[in-house]
Motif scaffolding. Structure first.
Motif, PDB file in Angstrom:
ATOM      1  N   SER A  31      22.953  -8.403 -15.127  1.00 33.23           N
ATOM      2  CA  SER A  31      24.408  -8.337 -14.975  1.00 33.23           C
ATOM      3  C   SER A  31      25.017  -9.537 -15.681  1.00 33.23           C
ATOM      4  N   GLY A  32      25.941  -9.289 -16.595  1.00 37.77           N
ATOM      5  CA  GLY A  32      26.524 -10.354 -17.390  1.00 37.77           C
ATOM      6  C   GLY A  32      27.756 -10.963 -16.739  1.00 37.77           C
ATOM      7  N   GLN A  33      28.171 -12.112 -17.254  1.00 41.04           N
ATOM      8  CA  GLN A  33      29.280 -12.849 -16.663  1.00 41.04           C
ATOM      9  C   GLN A  33      30.620 -12.161 -16.880  1.00 41.04           C
ATOM     10  N   ALA A  34      30.678 -11.184 -17.771  1.00 40.09           N
ATOM     11  CA  ALA A  34      31.901 -10.406 -17.993  1.00 40.09           C
ATOM     12  C   ALA A  34      31.775  -9.013 -17.387  1.00 40.09           C
ATOM     13  N   SER A  35      31.034  -8.917 -16.283  1.00 43.32           N
ATOM     14  CA  SER A  35      30.772  -7.604 -15.684  1.00 43.32           C
ATOM     15  C   SER A  35      32.035  -6.943 -15.144  1.00 43.32           C
ATOM     16  N   ALA A  36      33.048  -7.735 -14.750  1.00 45.85           N
ATOM     17  CA  ALA A  36      34.282  -7.132 -14.246  1.00 45.85           C
ATOM     18  C   ALA A  36      34.937  -6.268 -15.320  1.00 45.85           C
ATOM     19  N   GLY A  37      34.783  -6.672 -16.577  1.00 46.42           N
ATOM     20  CA  GLY A  37      35.392  -5.925 -17.661  1.00 46.42           C
ATOM     21  C   GLY A  37      34.478  -4.935 -18.340  1.00 46.42           C
ATOM     22  N   PHE A  38      33.182  -5.297 -18.483  1.00 49.90           N
ATOM     23  CA  PHE A  38      32.260  -4.462 -19.251  1.00 49.90           C
ATOM     24  C   PHE A  38      31.227  -3.738 -18.400  1.00 49.90           C
ATOM     25  N   GLY A  39      31.068  -4.133 -17.144  1.00 50.37           N
ATOM     26  CA  GLY A  39      30.055  -3.524 -16.294  1.00 50.37           C
ATOM     27  C   GLY A  39      28.712  -4.213 -16.419  1.00 50.37           C
ATOM     28  N   ARG A  40      27.796  -3.829 -15.532  1.00 49.73           N
ATOM     29  CA  ARG A  40      26.420  -4.322 -15.597  1.00 49.73           C
ATOM     30  C   ARG A  40      25.702  -3.666 -16.770  1.00 49.73           C
ATOM     31  N   PHE A  41      24.523  -4.207 -17.108  1.00 51.15           N
ATOM     32  CA  PHE A  41      23.789  -3.628 -18.229  1.00 51.15           C
ATOM     33  C   PHE A  41      23.362  -2.200 -17.923  1.00 51.15           C
ATOM     34  N   ASP A  42      22.953  -1.925 -16.677  1.00 52.30           N
ATOM     35  CA  ASP A  42      22.536  -0.553 -16.378  1.00 52.30           C
ATOM     36  C   ASP A  42      23.693   0.432 -16.473  1.00 52.30           C
ATOM     37  N   ASP A  43      24.946  -0.057 -16.331  1.00 52.70           N
ATOM     38  CA  ASP A  43      26.099   0.810 -16.558  1.00 52.70           C
ATOM     39  C   ASP A  43      26.264   1.149 -18.037  1.00 52.70           C
ATOM     40  N   MET A  44      25.777   0.281 -18.908  1.00 51.49           N
ATOM     41  CA  MET A  44      25.966   0.451 -20.348  1.00 51.49           C
ATOM     42  C   MET A  44      24.963   1.415 -20.969  1.00 51.49           C
ATOM     43  N   VAL A  45      23.822   1.619 -20.296  1.00 46.47           N
ATOM     44  CA  VAL A  45      22.722   2.366 -20.907  1.00 46.47           C
ATOM     45  C   VAL A  45      22.992   3.874 -20.868  1.00 46.47           C
ATOM     46  N   THR A  46      22.854   4.508 -22.021  1.00 46.45           N
ATOM     47  CA  THR A  46      22.986   5.965 -22.088  1.00 46.45           C
ATOM     48  C   THR A  46      21.661   6.658 -22.373  1.00 46.45           C
ATOM     49  N   ALA A  47      20.705   5.942 -22.966  1.00 45.91           N
ATOM     50  CA  ALA A  47      19.410   6.559 -23.273  1.00 45.91           C
ATOM     51  C   ALA A  47      18.332   5.492 -23.376  1.00 45.91           C
ATOM     52  N   LEU A  48      17.100   5.902 -23.135  1.00 44.61           N
ATOM     53  CA  LEU A  48      15.944   5.010 -23.178  1.00 44.61           C
ATOM     54  C   LEU A  48      14.756   5.741 -23.772  1.00 44.61           C
ATOM     55  N   GLN A  49      13.938   5.004 -24.515  1.00 50.16           N
ATOM     56  CA  GLN A  49      12.609   5.488 -24.887  1.00 50.16           C
ATOM     57  C   GLN A  49      11.592   4.554 -24.251  1.00 50.16           C
ATOM     58  N   VAL A  50      10.572   5.134 -23.636  1.00 54.08           N
ATOM     59  CA  VAL A  50       9.607   4.359 -22.874  1.00 54.08           C
ATOM     60  C   VAL A  50       8.199   4.786 -23.256  1.00 54.08           C
TER      61      VAL A  50
END
Length: 532
Positions: free
Chosen positions: A210-229
């Motif tokens: 979770s970044g310091q600008a999460s109020a505006g941009f969200g947490r990293f898991d909110d940003m993810v749309t796809a993953l390759q594993v």
């Protein structure tokens, strides 16, 4: 550049504490000079590698012989993470749990080949990005030989979709590299955790950063749309639309899995146009409770700024919101400092700033102008360097964090402070405990604690019962064991209590299916199942 092996970040940025701060620590907490840390990396030896010749050859065949490193320096640099106990141990030369080799794949197929080789030879694998874990996430347990899978060669911007405003990134990209690549096209990810300069995209995803600008941009898991594993059983390609009702979202199973289920080899994330204007300012509240009420009102009713954080009275007095000016707090009656930041187009920033300012003023806030906010923004990545300087003086400094619903925040705050103070005082090292709200949501918020005390005779041993006491207090008060640092080994047993026995069984079933030989980061995230 590699991170400092015995501390944080760029050695050129490290600076000793001012004498007045050292004197304050001595007078207030009884801090005394510590033993000089090990300075010569060449003198730190982890012992012989336990890899068999056949396993070593198989790894060389998977990634190329030149990309398998088993020299002492490479192994020491991949030993554990960057928690305070991690640093205290490595500063004494304690590196018996160093990896047996460091393997550097160049792409997804090479990661699959490494996992196949390690499965065949029963070698554990610890995915390694920036090495910034502070919860024991890089210290596997219950294995013989293990390798650090360093993903730094996987550092490409794979694709950029300006229509959908998404970017596909390889996991070895560090935060500044991501921002530089996106900025060339006029975009930003907007993810700025304190570890930003060194942590990687794969680590952001694996630990639910979770970044310091999460109020505006969200947490990293909110940003993810796809993953390759990449897993020992094959490849998972997850996410073909921004949202889906096609069953449970397996992306959420990988996010936060800390390398226990597979190795993230690419991440597709939302991006935003680069901000034309950035403004940061300070606000004063008379008490932590008053400031929390103001933040809650913004989180629930809006408008939200891009950055929103609130220090308690102690953190404000010490000046920890501005690490470059530690010890220079506003005054002993400074109340509580809130940092509020805005990013965007000039007219949008001005409009939002006016509305937020009106709401904060109605909630009892006093505007302090831009200087406190600008000072925070200037020094927001410097706190880990401050931790190193504190260790050098003989102080013990560590952080922990949690989150809860708003109704539980006051009791959670008091419970954790009391647990830490009581435990460390009983150990003969009474602490200074500071806290801030670092991330807010309509239903709740996170609390981030910083603890400073004298080191005592055995600083690692003296911290362990305090950490256990804090963990117990968090669960008893209704908090989660981690908001963004992750689970690792430090929080593993409390995570098991949080999700319950059936939840542990479910996650073990997933691991058994994806990693039947149990080679991926063993002992991390999941406690052993009880014997039947």
């Amino acid at each position: 550049m590699d991170m400092l092996w015995s501390g944080w970040g760029d050695p050129a940025k490290a600076a000793p504490l001012p004498e007045e701060v050292t004197g304050l620590l001595r007078d207030l907490l009884g801090v005394r000079p510590a033993a000089a840390p090990a300075k010569d990396l060449a003198a730190v030896a982890p012992g012989p590698s336990r890899l068999t010749g056949a396993a070593r050859a198989a790894l060389g065949a998977a990634v190329g012989e030149e990309h398998v490193r088993d020299d002492d320096e490479s192994r020491v640099r991949h030993t554990r993470g960057k928690s305070t106990p991690d640093l205290l141990r490595i500063r004494t030369g304690e590196v018996a749990d160093a990896p047996d080799a460091v393997v550097l794949p160049a792409g997804h197929d090479e990661v699959l080949a490494v996992l196949a080789a390690c499965t065949a030879h029963r070698v554990a694998v610890v995915p390694f990005g920036g090495g910034t874990s502070v919860v024991g996430g890089l210290a596997p347990q219950g294995h013989d030989a293990f390798v650090a899978l360093d993903l730094r060669r996987m550092n490409r911007l794979v694709a950029l979709d300006e229509v959908s405003r998404t970017a596909t990134l390889e996991p070895g990209l560090r935060g500044p590299e991501v921002e530089a690549l996106l900025a060339e096209r006029g975009y930003t990810l907007g993810h700025f955790p304190q570890s930003f300069e060194w942590a990687t995209v794969g680590g952001f995803a694996a630990a639910r950063s979770s970044g310091q600008a999460s109020a505006g941009f969200g947490r990293f898991d909110d940003m993810v749309t796809a993953l390759q594993v990449a897993t020992p059983r094959g490849t998972l390609d997850l996410g073909r639309a921004p949202r889906s009702a096609a069953g449970p979202d397996l992306r959420q199973l990988v996010l936060g899995s800390e390398g226990a289920f597979g190795v993230i080899t690419s991440v597709t994330v939302r991006m935003h146009p680069t901000a034309e204007t950035k403004v940061y300012e300070g606000w004063r509240f008379g008490s932590f409770a008053q400031g929390q009420a103001a933040l809650r009102a913004l989180a629930q009713d809006g408008p939200l700024p891009t950055v929103l954080r609130l220090s308690d009275e102690t953190e404000t007095m010490i000046g920890l919101a501005k690490p470059d000016a530690i010890g220079g707090g506003l005054s002993s009656d400074a109340g509580c400092l809130a940092i509020v930041g805005y990013e965007g187009a000039p007219e949008e920033v001005a409009h939002r700033r006016a509305r937020v300012g009106a709401a904060l003023g109605e909630a009892g806030g006093e505007p302090l102008g831009e200087e406190p906010g600008t000072g925070w923004a200037h020094g927001r990545y410097n706190a880990p360097y401050l931790r190193d300087a504190l260790l050098d003086t003989g102080a013990f400094a560590e952080t922990l964090e949690t989150a809860a619903f708003w109704s539980d925040i006051p009791a959670l705050y008091e419970a954790v402070r009391t647990a830490l103070t009581r435990s460390l005082t009983e150990a003969g090292t009474p602490p200074l405990v500071m806290c801030h709200v670092s991330h807010v949501y309509p239903a709740g918020a996170s609390l981030y604690f910083t603890v400073v005390s004298a080191q005592g005779e055995d600083p690692v041993a003296h911290w362990a019962p305090a950490k256990r006491a804090a963990n117990d207090a968090i669960l008893a008060a209704g908090g989660t064991i981690s908001h963004h640092h992750g689970v690792g080994t430090d929080h593993r047993d409390w995570y098991a209590r949080e999700i319950g026995p059936l939840g542990v069984e479910v996650l073990h079933a997933v691991k058994d299916r994806l990693d039947p030989a149990g080679i991926l980061n063993p002992g991390i995230l999941l406690p052993p199942l009880p014997a039947l």
